[in-house]
Design a protein around this motif. Sequence first.
Motif, PDB file in Angstrom:
ATOM      1  N   UNK A 112      53.411  52.382 -74.340  1.00 57.46           N
ATOM      2  CA  UNK A 112      53.768  53.807 -74.274  1.00 57.46           C
ATOM      3  C   UNK A 112      52.564  54.680 -74.609  1.00 57.46           C
ATOM      4  N   UNK A 113      51.712  54.185 -75.484  1.00 64.97           N
ATOM      5  CA  UNK A 113      50.488  54.918 -75.835  1.00 64.97           C
ATOM      6  C   UNK A 113      49.329  54.611 -74.890  1.00 64.97           C
ATOM      7  N   UNK A 114      49.251  53.387 -74.398  1.00 64.96           N
ATOM      8  CA  UNK A 114      48.110  52.976 -73.573  1.00 64.96           C
ATOM      9  C   UNK A 114      48.143  53.550 -72.163  1.00 64.96           C
ATOM     10  N   UNK A 115      49.257  53.473 -71.505  1.00 64.22           N
ATOM     11  CA  UNK A 115      49.325  53.819 -70.083  1.00 64.22           C
ATOM     12  C   UNK A 115      48.844  55.240 -69.773  1.00 64.22           C
ATOM     13  N   UNK A 116      49.202  56.246 -70.562  1.00 60.79           N
ATOM     14  CA  UNK A 116      48.721  57.603 -70.239  1.00 60.79           C
ATOM     15  C   UNK A 116      47.195  57.742 -70.260  1.00 60.79           C
ATOM     16  N   UNK A 117      46.519  56.894 -70.995  1.00 64.45           N
ATOM     17  CA  UNK A 117      45.047  56.927 -71.002  1.00 64.45           C
ATOM     18  C   UNK A 117      44.467  56.694 -69.619  1.00 64.45           C
ATOM     19  N   UNK A 118      45.229  56.032 -68.764  1.00 60.06           N
ATOM     20  CA  UNK A 118      44.751  55.656 -67.439  1.00 60.06           C
ATOM     21  C   UNK A 118      45.344  56.536 -66.338  1.00 60.06           C
ATOM     22  N   UNK A 119      45.962  57.639 -66.732  1.00 58.72           N
ATOM     23  CA  UNK A 119      46.467  58.596 -65.754  1.00 58.72           C
ATOM     24  C   UNK A 119      47.907  58.404 -65.334  1.00 58.72           C
ATOM     25  N   UNK A 120      48.611  57.486 -65.972  1.00 62.15           N
ATOM     26  CA  UNK A 120      50.009  57.260 -65.638  1.00 62.15           C
ATOM     27  C   UNK A 120      50.941  58.055 -66.528  1.00 62.15           C
ATOM     28  N   UNK A 121      52.188  58.135 -66.104  1.00 62.38           N
ATOM     29  CA  UNK A 121      53.242  58.761 -66.890  1.00 62.38           C
ATOM     30  C   UNK A 121      54.275  57.686 -67.178  1.00 62.38           C
ATOM     31  N   UNK A 122      54.485  57.391 -68.455  1.00 63.12           N
ATOM     32  CA  UNK A 122      55.470  56.371 -68.829  1.00 63.12           C
ATOM     33  C   UNK A 122      56.820  57.035 -68.988  1.00 63.12           C
TER      34      UNK A 122
END
Length: 105
Positions: free
Chosen positions: A26-36
Amino acid sequence: MITCYLRYQLDPDKLADFEAYGAMWLELLPRFGGVHHGYFLPSEGESDVALAMFSFPSLAAYEQYRKDASTDPDCQKAVAFAKRTRCFIRYERSFFRPLFPKTTA
């Protein structure tokens, strides 16, 4: 937009470990431009299934995330945690595109 749908088969005795694993992503994915869009965990009765959904602007953006995440130290820690705890038995991944209601102008 492309949305990735994940269906996990869990080890019910390791639900706390799976929650910890999910919290990492939940914290990692937004770093790469995604929306969880979240993880959805068993709630009523006995269940060994959890779901997760996240979106990227395009399939190309998702593929870039996969490439970048494979060498990211924090992502590697999350993957190692899942392997070490064996908090899920397997997962399936599917991709969808959204259909939104038309707006009137």
